[in-house]
Design a protein around this motif. Structure first.
Motif, PDB file in Angstrom:
ATOM      1  N   ALA A 272       0.843  -1.199   0.000  1.00 17.28           N
ATOM      2  CA  ALA A 272       0.000   0.000   0.000  1.00 17.28           C
ATOM      3  C   ALA A 272       0.884   1.258   0.000  1.00 17.28           C
ATOM      4  N   ARG A 273       1.904   1.251   0.850  1.00 19.63           N
ATOM      5  CA  ARG A 273       2.820   2.405   0.918  1.00 19.63           C
ATOM      6  C   ARG A 273       3.468   2.654  -0.448  1.00 19.63           C
ATOM      7  N   ASP A 274       3.874   1.575  -1.109  1.00 16.67           N
ATOM      8  CA  ASP A 274       4.562   1.720  -2.393  1.00 16.67           C
ATOM      9  C   ASP A 274       3.649   2.235  -3.502  1.00 16.67           C
ATOM     10  N   ILE A 275       2.330   2.031  -3.372  1.00 19.94           N
ATOM     11  CA  ILE A 275       1.430   2.612  -4.382  1.00 19.94           C
ATOM     12  C   ILE A 275       0.901   3.972  -3.930  1.00 19.94           C
ATOM     13  N   GLY A 276       1.395   4.466  -2.790  1.00 22.62           N
ATOM     14  CA  GLY A 276       1.049   5.822  -2.367  1.00 22.62           C
ATOM     15  C   GLY A 276      -0.124   5.908  -1.401  1.00 22.62           C
ATOM     16  N   TRP A 277      -0.528   4.770  -0.820  1.00 23.06           N
ATOM     17  CA  TRP A 277      -1.608   4.802   0.162  1.00 23.06           C
ATOM     18  C   TRP A 277      -1.004   4.820   1.558  1.00 23.06           C
ATOM     19  N   SER A 278      -1.505   5.711   2.408  1.00 16.77           N
ATOM     20  CA  SER A 278      -1.109   5.674   3.806  1.00 16.77           C
ATOM     21  C   SER A 278      -1.739   4.443   4.454  1.00 16.77           C
ATOM     22  N   TYR A 279      -1.281   4.128   5.654  1.00 21.45           N
ATOM     23  CA  TYR A 279      -1.885   3.021   6.417  1.00 21.45           C
ATOM     24  C   TYR A 279      -3.385   3.275   6.608  1.00 21.45           C
TER      25      TYR A 279
ATOM     26  N   GLY B  48      -9.088   2.311   5.566  1.00 25.53           N
ATOM     27  CA  GLY B  48     -10.319   2.983   5.141  1.00 25.53           C
ATOM     28  C   GLY B  48     -10.969   2.278   3.956  1.00 25.53           C
ATOM     29  N   ARG B  49     -10.174   1.836   3.006  1.00 28.14           N
ATOM     30  CA  ARG B  49     -10.757   1.163   1.835  1.00 28.14           C
ATOM     31  C   ARG B  49     -11.304  -0.223   2.188  1.00 28.14           C
ATOM     32  N   ILE B  50     -10.628  -0.897   3.101  1.00 23.25           N
ATOM     33  CA  ILE B  50     -11.137  -2.206   3.556  1.00 23.25           C
ATOM     34  C   ILE B  50     -12.503  -2.015   4.237  1.00 23.25           C
TER      35      ILE B  50
END
Ligand SMILES: Nc1ncnc2c1ncn2[C@@H]1O[C@H](COP(=O)(O)OP(=O)(O)OP(=O)(O)O)[C@@H](O)[C@H]1O
Ligand SMILES: [Mg+2]
Length: 345
Positions: free
Chosen positions: A302-309, A314-316
């Motif tokens: 997730a971090r590598d695609i630019g999503w924060s933790y 939140g998406r889950i």
């Protein structure tokens, strides 16, 4: 909106005297803090519940939540990951991630491979060896072979000895794993190619592969496998790389197909390895993937695609809300994420 958090905290069970390896899959305080913080940031009123027993006590006392964020792995039996969701089903409380059937299925790597293979998902041939009488089932598998406990995670029981070169090594490996883990051994050909883990968010037709992480063993580590020791010491032993080449695209497609075939929900990972021809094959699905903010593969991805933790959590949650018809009732910050579902990263 009230959300409960169910989890099995490693420290609680270590304090009860369970050994380190028996608790290797359980969660650390930093994970619970991370998830609780993300949920509070999304506008939920969060209750930290704990595992099966505290959940039972609270339910019987009449406590209820609009939804539960469930990462409880459980401790005992092949249905250990199913126990909390089964209880929540009985009380008609919606929860994140898969249902009891799917969590039990995915935990048993042999059963999961049967179901995935039956739906056309490419996976290596295999045998499940529960006793010496089963050895004949592995007779036609091409050496070198790879043997691992059929229903463990976190690479438990995966060591350099897991790869065996000759038929006379098979029974000793099985005997060692039976002794240590008291369960059958999954045996399949050793896959010599690249290893990928595919991150997935969503359910069924709206599930998307969000990225593919290649897992590469560094020189000086236990060679060629994502073993228990390499995973424990991942900073020294493993290089994780977000990859987008043709093989990675094939891995993403196979991973997503396995996710849908097994009916996994909301978010997780599928692990694959390529055979000698470079074709990525399904190894196993992780419908309760680790969510440690500092050391879990899905979080790295997730971090590598630019999503924060917090964006990952939140998406889950947004997927679970949408699935359960709770989108309208959700707090505004969580509702805002619903529009991002179904989009590839
Ligand atoms: N057939 C195989 N050939 C080569 N390596 C394998 C094979 N099966 C497993 N491995 C190695 O062992 C590791 C652990 O296997 P697997 O992913 O099935 O177990 P796990 O403990 O459930 O993993 P997780 O930590 O993702 O829950 C893999 O990441 C891979 O490096
Ligand atoms: Mg794995």
């Amino acid at each position: 909106m009230k959300i409960g958090l169910t989890y099995d905290l490693r420290a609680d069970y270590r304090a009860e005297g369970l050994p380190e390896e028996a608790t290797a899959e359980l969660d650390s305080a930093v994970t619970i803090e991370g998830i609780a913080g993300a949920l509070a940031g999304l506008g939920f009123e969060v209750t930290r519940i704990g595992g099966l027993k505290p959940l039972m006590v609270r339910l019987l006392a009449g406590e209820r939540w609009d939804m539960v964020f469930n990462i409880a792995e459980g401790l005992f039996g092949l249905a250990r990951e199913s126990q909390v969701p089964a209880l929540l089903d009985a009380f008609r409380i919606p929860y994140t991630f898969s249902d009891p059937l799917v969590l039990g299925l995915a935990l048993h790597k042999g059963m999961a491979k049967h179901v995935a293979r039956d739906q056309g998902v490419p996976t290596a041939p295999f045998a499940v060896i529960a006793s010496p009488a089963d050895l004949a089932a592995a007779r036609d598998l091409p050496y070198p072979l790879f043997g691992k406990p059929v229903a463990e995670g976190s690479s438990k029981g995966v060591t350099p000895q897991s790869r065996i070169e000759r038929p006379e090594q098979l029974l000793p490996l099985c005997e060692m794993l039976w002794r240590r883990f008291a369960q059958p051994v999954l045996v399949e050909p050793y896959l010599p190619g690249r290893e990928f883990t595919v991150g997935i968010v969503g359910t069924g037709a709206s599930a998307r592969a969000i990225g593919v992480l290649e897992v590469e063993v560094r020189p000086g580590a236990e060679p060629g496998i994502y073993s228990y020791d390499n995973k424990e010491d991942f900073e020294r032993c493993i290089a994780y790389r977000l990859v987008k080449d043709t093989a990675a695209e094939r891995a993403a497609a196979v991973g997503l197909a396995a996710w849908i075939a097994l009916d996994c929900r909301d978010g997780g990972r599928v692990d694959l390895r390529a055979d000698a021809s470079g074709a990525p094959l399904f190894m196993e699905a992780n419908p309760l993937a680790g969510l440690n903010p500092e050391r879990s593969d899905l979080v790295f991805l997730a971090r590598d695609i630019g999503w924060s933790y917090d964006a990952l959590i939140g998406r889950i949650v947004a997927s679970a809300l949408a699935r359960n018809g709770l989108a309208e009732a959700a707090p505004a910050p969580a509702r805002a994420l619903l529009g991002t579902l179904g989009q590839a990263a």
